[in-house]
Design a protein around this motif. Structure first.
Motif, short mmCIF file in Angstrom:
data_model
loop_
_atom_site.label_atom_id
_atom_site.label_comp_id
_atom_site.label_asym_id
_atom_site.label_seq_id
_atom_site.Cartn_x
_atom_site.Cartn_y
_atom_site.Cartn_z
N THR A 139 0.82 -1.22 0.00
CA THR A 139 0.00 0.00 0.00
C THR A 139 0.85 1.26 0.00
O THR A 139 0.36 2.33 -0.35
N GLY A 140 2.09 1.15 0.45
CA GLY A 140 2.94 2.34 0.51
C GLY A 140 2.98 3.00 1.87
O GLY A 140 3.68 3.97 2.07
N TYR A 141 2.17 2.48 2.81
CA TYR A 141 2.20 3.06 4.16
C TYR A 141 2.01 1.96 5.18
O TYR A 141 1.55 0.87 4.87
N GLY A 142 2.38 2.26 6.43
CA GLY A 142 2.27 1.28 7.50
C GLY A 142 0.84 1.12 7.97
O GLY A 142 -0.01 1.95 7.70
N MET A 147 -0.50 9.28 3.18
CA MET A 147 -1.36 8.54 2.26
C MET A 147 -2.74 8.24 2.83
O MET A 147 -3.69 8.06 2.08
N ARG A 148 -2.83 8.18 4.17
CA ARG A 148 -4.13 7.88 4.75
C ARG A 148 -5.16 8.97 4.46
O ARG A 148 -6.36 8.73 4.50
N LEU A 183 -3.10 7.38 14.43
CA LEU A 183 -2.80 6.68 13.17
C LEU A 183 -3.70 7.13 12.03
O LEU A 183 -3.22 7.50 10.96
#
Lengths: 401, 492
Positions: free
Chosen positions: A121-124, B343-344, B416
């Motif tokens: 996904t490119g992120y954690g 990105m989130r 998060l």
């Protein structure tokens, strides 16, 4: 009255890919890795598999729709392949499909595969996703740690536990799992940690710090099941059979009704009670030898000890700190490192837990093998969030147990 | 008699310290250094002209039977939608009957006074009771003087016939295309002309004549004016206009510059709401709106004026303030600074308009269900009751939850998931009269959040669909501010 699943189905073979940040592999490669081990263990030819189930949690990033990805990855001989998704219980759900197929007599040998490819996904953390159009308008789009962290707030209030004490207890949960994961060559996270590291880690979702959260991993796990009779006919002597396989799903009571206080998992209590009855277990704390529970977060594992009835209500903090669930404790929990350190490729997790219990029951767990012969191994999955979830409890054991 | 029945207001909780702005921008515009005093109300990231209008409307309708309402008007120069009626969203959020009329008014700093004037004329003509709301989330250019003087806030004035709190004695309007500033439809910021021109050729020439004409129409002698409300943000202008008209200096109402700022078109209505908190009966109140002309409204308070403010009122909201010294946060909340959101933040926020329409009462008005058989309260409504002992079907009646208090059952502070103001606080709340929702919390600090904390519902932005320009609204639980605000007021 249904007679249940006890001893109707045996595990013929199991396999598990190495979990972790598998930059080297796509989902199909992970499935083949797990399958190769499982079919070699089963000692059969692929043509003998009658039907297959594929468990995947995030199909958007992992494999896409349908059972086709499994059929293609393994080049299955055009048998029925069904994809299942039931949050973090997806792997156990695929196992349930295969076990039921065999128990019903619909096929002799069935395969269950769970896979997840989360690190693309490119992120954690887990991928951000919709929970449906209506939920997107009125629900909270929180993270998994944020959702599960809430259990801690209610647990503290209900049992009058100070934040400091609870934080220390959940730190112990993670320290223990890291110690176990360090001994497991297939685990994602293999470094032991200290309580101090855990307490001082960056806060992810109050009160859960970095080390209170499990690894987000790529991985796959596979089971091949059949009837005990066929297993014996194929030359298997030590049989691991399914003793119980239960699933309980929220109906909205916790989230929308009245009475749930937010400090426990309603569905786990129901699934556990049904599973113990199905397996003929009357005193889980004495009778269960090993547990692989859904430690997506340290607080989840702690509360689950009570929901499974191995700790008294309000007693898990003490039990955890007393080391009851450590590898050398009375009932080891996550002897393979758990979701915390083995890793949590969603769809594979339920099968990974079964894989560990299967190895332990057969004495094949290497450095981490429990010295005292296990009798019953329990696996537990919890998908969703405390207010709304899917909980599964599976118990396996030696055929004559 | 036709006039004002009640007033309400809303001032967002955050108060940007002007010193922080001056410290950040003084190097660039040294004139700002002299303005670095006091504080200005600043909308949170999840507030806009619509959400603030809803809160002002709720404040003005406190204790009022909403079934009486005939119409809702929303006046603003910062309307959220150019084509989707903003007042219509407010009407839904206030859970008003579909037979209630709605209208947006925009386009001028006079929008609110013109809307109020028309509402009063309509009430005179028998249109019924009308809620006239003015709401502004202003968007000044960084390092501009307007950034210092402006603010975000809203007010609501409920007008109608009968035993009113303030009689409408008369009004007057002049329209002159005097362009002191403008903003094209597709422009981000105002374009301002020289202040001296605005003051000397605009206010000084246009306003006094209009006020005089208004007083004549209302049959009021200028010496009898007790409250003169204009709210020009420029120093000395209100006093100068009052003096030119002959209004006594002590009648000029202080425009809240030090403690709130200038809320644009909403400012005269906010000041009116403030005046009616304490004004005795029999007082003459003049309200002036200025912008491409001038509106003048003249009122006389009645023996009922003590009941005009039933909610928090301007003072209550002002007392709820929280100082904000982080100018970067202000810039980010106002889309004036692109921080790396990660990105989130890329998650698609598309709203299904079909589903929104079906669920509009739940989403916009926080209407749940109450089982007519068992009394079970739940959110949202469902075909089969959530009651585990009685699966009654099709028995749920509308049950509004927005004005009911709730207590926190579970919570977290999430670092998060993407939140413009991390950590994101959310959890389950249980309503004191039944029902529970897992929802976002708004306007909270760590100390506000604990199991059992008393919360109140507020209408807020849930997320913005930046790809399509749509704003998603829903309700959030905020710490119940009423007791605290009252205590702060009592201590003053």
């Amino acid at each position: 009255m249904a007679s249940g699943i006890r001893d109707k189905v045996a595990i013929l073979g199991m396999g598990c890919a190495r979990f972790g940040e598998r930059w080297d592999a796509d989902a199909d490669g992970l499935m083949v890795e797990a399958f190769n081990e499982a079919i070699a263990d089963a000692g059969i030819d692929v043509s003998e598999i009658g039907a297959a189930w594929l468990g995947v949690g995030f199909d958007g990033v992992s494999v896409g729709p349908s059972g086709i990805p499994l059929s293609m990855a393994l080049r299955l001989p055009n048998i029925a392949v069904t994809k299942v998704e039931n949050y973090c219980a997806s792997g156990t759900e695929s196992f349930r499909g295969a076990v039921y197929a065999v128990a019903s007599g619909a096929c002799d040998i069935a395969l269950a595969m769970g896979v997840e490819k989360l690190k693309d996904t490119g992120y954690g953390g887990l991928p951000v996703r919709s929970r449906g159009i209506v939920s997107d308008m009125i629900g909270v789009s929180g993270s998994a740690p944020g959702n599960f962290a809430q259990i801690a707030s209610a647990y503290r209030a209900k049992h009058n536990v100070t934040p400091e004490l609870l934080k220390r207890a959940i730190a112990h949960v993670s320290v223990k799992s890291h110690a176990n994961g360090a001994k497991n060559p297939k685990a994602h996270l293999r470094k032991p940690i200290t309580e101090e590291q855990c307490l001082n880690a960056p806060m992810i979702a109050e009160p859960l710090g970095l080390f209170d959260c499990c690894g987000v991993s790529d991985g796959a796990a596979c089971a091949i099941v059949t009837t005990p009779e066929i297993a014996r006919a194929l030359g298997k002597t030590d049989l691991v059979t399914v003793k119980a396989l239960q699933l309980s799903v929220s109906n909205g009571w916790e989230m929308q009704g009245a009475g749930w206080d937010g400090s426990y998992f309603h569905t786990t209590r129901i699934a556990a009670a049904r599973a113990y009855q199905e397996a003929g277990i009357t005193d889980p704390r004495k009778q269960i030898s090993l547990m692989e529970v859904h430690d997506c977060f340290s607080i989840t594992e702690l509360v689950t000890m009570e929901d499974l009835g191995v700790s008294a209500e309000g007693g898990a903090v003490k039990d955890v700190l007393d080391g009851v669930f450590d590898a050398d404790g009375a009932i080891p929990c996550q002897i393979d490192g758990g979701l915390k350190c083995f890793g949590h490729p969603i769809g594979a997790s339920g099968l990974r837990m079964l894989y560990e219990n299967y190895l332990q029951l057969l004495g094949r767990a290497g450095d981490r093998q429990r010295k005292q012969q296990p009798i019953f191994g329990l696996t537990h999955n919890l998908g969703g969030m405390p207010t709304q979830n899917v909980s599964s409890v599976a118990i396996v054991g030696l055929a004559d147990a | 008699m036709v006039g004002i029945i009640a007033v309400g207001a809303y001032v967002p909780r955050l108060r940007l310290q002007r010193q922080a702005v001056a410290a950040a921008n003084g190097w660039f515009n040294s004139a700002l250094k002299g303005l670095g005093k006091g504080e200005r109300a600043m909308a949170n990231w999840d507030e806009d002209a619509i959400t603030m209008a809803v809160e002002a409307g709720r404040d003005g309708l406190e204790g009022y039977d909403r079934g009486r309402l005939a119409k809702v008007i929303l006046a603003s120069t910062s309307q959220v939608f150019a084509d989707r009626q903003n007042a219509g969203v407010v009407k839904e959020a206030l859970n008003l009957d579909d037979s209630v009329g709605t209208m947006d008014v925009a386009g001028s700093q006079r929008a609110a006074t013109s809307a109020l004037l028309d509402a009063l004329y309509a009430a005179k003509g028998g249109a019924g009771e009308i809620l006239c709301i003015a709401s502004e989330r202003r968007h000044p250019a960084p390092a501009s003087e307007q950034e210092m003087t402006g603010c975000d806030a809203a007010a609501a004035v409920l007008v109608g016939a009968g035993e009113v709190a303030a009689d409408f004695l008369g009004g007057h309007s002049v329209s002159i295309d005097f362009v002191d500033h403008f903003r094209a439809d597709d422009s981000e910021f105002d374009y301002n002309w020289e202040a001296r021109f605005v003051r000397d050729e605009g206010y000084a020439r246009i306003a006094p004549a209009a006020v005089k004409a208004g007083l004549v129409k209302a049959g009021v002698t200028v010496a009898n004016v007790d409250y003169f409300i204009m709210g020009a943000p420029m120093k000395g202008v209100n006093d100068a206009v009052a003096k030119a008209v002959g209004v006594k200096p002590e009648a000029v109402v202080e425009p809240l510059a030090a403690v709130m700022g200038d809320a644009g078109a909403a400012q005269p209505l906010i000041m009116l709401a403030k005046v009616l908190e304490n004004a005795p009966a029999g007082q003459i109140v003049v309200v002036v709106g200025f912008g491409q002309g001038c509106d003048v409204l003249v009122f006389k308070t009645t023996a009922k004026v003590g009941g005009a403010v039933r909610g928090m009122g301007v003072s209550g909201w002002l007392a709820r303030g929280k100082p904000e010294t982080n100018y970067i946060k202000y810039l980010f909340f106002n889309n004036l600074l692109a921080l790396d959101r990660g990105m989130r933040a890329e998650a698609d926020q598309k709203t299904s308009l079909t589903s929104l329409y079906r669920n509009r009462k739940a989403v916009l008005a926080l209407v749940g269900g109450k089982c007519s058989k068992t009394g079970t309260v739940q959110f949202p409504k469902s075909e089969i009751s959530v009651n585990q002992n009685d699966r009654a079907q099709g028995t749920q009646e509308d049950y509004p939850l927005a004005d009911r208090t709730a207590k926190i059952l579970t919570y977290t502070a999430d670092n998060l998931s993407y939140n413009p103001d991390p950590p994101g606080y959310y959890g389950a709340v249980e309503f004191d009269e039944g029902g529970r929702i897992t929802m976002d919390f708004g306007d909270v600090e760590a100390d506000d959040v604990f199991v059992g904390a008393q919360m109140r519902m507020m209408f807020r932005i849930k997320a913005v669909d930046e790809m399509r320009g749509f704003v998603k609204y829903f309700w959030k639980a905020v710490p119940d501010y009423r007791a605290k605000a009252q205590a702060a007021l009592a201590a003053e």
